[in-house]
Design an enzyme around this catalytic site. Sequence first.
Site: not given
Lengths: 218, 218
Positions: A178-180, A184, A208
Amino acid sequence: MDDHRPWKDAVYGQFARIGKALGHARRLEILDLLAQGPKNVETLAHELAASSAAVSRHLQILLEAHLVTFQKHGTYVVYQLARHSVADLVHQIQVVSEDVLADVRELHHLYLTQQDALDPVNPEELQALMATGTVYLIDVRPPAEFAAGHLPGAVSVPLPDVADHFAAWQDDRPIVAYCRGRYCLYARDAVQILREQGLVARRSEITVRGWGDARPSA
Amino acid sequence: MDDHRPWKDAVYGQFARIGKALGHARRLEILDLLAQGPKNVETLAHELAASSAAVSRHLQILLEAHLVTFQKHGTYVVYQLARHSVADLVHQIQVVSEDVLADVRELHHLYLTQQDALDPVNPEELQALMATGTVYLIDVRPPAEFAAGHLPGAVSVPLPDVADHFAAWQDDRPIVAYCRGRYCLYARDAVQILREQGLVARRSEITVRGWGDARPSA
DNA sequence: GGAATACTCTACTATTATGTTGAATAGTAG
DNA sequence: CTACTATTCAACATAATAGTAGAGTATTCC
């Protein structure tokens, strides 16, 4: 019906200060980055592929609108969002954009849905996997952002380290990255790298941003 | 780390289209008015005390950003918000403004809190009064906005009619007035008029905006 | 058809925003 | 003190935006 023009102009003029500050692609991107945690000018400039003078200029504008604050740490000037409601505002712009502009939906599909037949892991599924421990959840953002807050149970594996980290990987649990947030591409890139190495990797739809307020009071 | 600049610029560029459209006091006010229901150009121009040419221009900009849509009814062009999420966005700007700009809080206090020692009726209290029927709740917005949706149990008494409506008033229930939202002064003005007539009148803190989605799917 | 109405468009001017360059400032390490 | 780094500022050219007045379009009413 006496009109209250001066008052209304003043009030809406103040609202427009905020609006104007949001009227530039780079500034929105800066705010999105700052929603991940405080950052200095150089870091932002690097992420945006822009000159630090230009970024500094944009930060001044955001500062005048009181959307960000800063702290000096030695020669570094570290900026952060003034309030959490600012992140919500930027998010709401994105919601409206997707709601209303077909172009955004297309751009999104182009990069994330189409190429990523990568069947993404949805929130419920991720939660189930986490509960049973049958998943290796990685946070592929830069380490500083991980430090500022991350999903529970996640391991920090910044994108540039992904290939090395999994070079001699034996664990047979699937990897979920996972990321932002929705815009993203780190997680997408990570999955691509891992699949090229023959590993089972998927992208998480929870990010996030989606997780929201797991991070400490900024 | 191949950068995805072109994609990011495109995506955030689209977000910025929305942001730019929000970067003007009059446009924010237009959106706030349209959140109360569809309106034609002339009506908006009158409310804003602006030329219809100017309002038309602003509406074109909002149209390009896809924040509003329109329908032609004879010679009238009736505009409305494209989605409900647009009203939420405008609201969020106002939240952030109050959160972050001391000026807005001051402007608000100046007009509404200070002068309106008018002890306003808070949501719980209003609900209690409504439940027992010991209140006369009036909607002082223009009739068209009342028609587009209003609080349950409210009676439409547009601001210009307030004095007449209560000229020979005998009912001893207190009068509570509400209007569009936090930045609408109609309720305040109505209370002032009624008190000058020696009646018991208060302003409601609940407004159409706060009540939210009582109105029909726009 | 002709007048009236509601809205939009076209110039035009004034103002404001953007990006770039290179110089200035301020803090740090030696 | 000097060299270095991070950040900001100043000044410019270019572009975008806002408002206004008046012409233009389209629809309704008589």
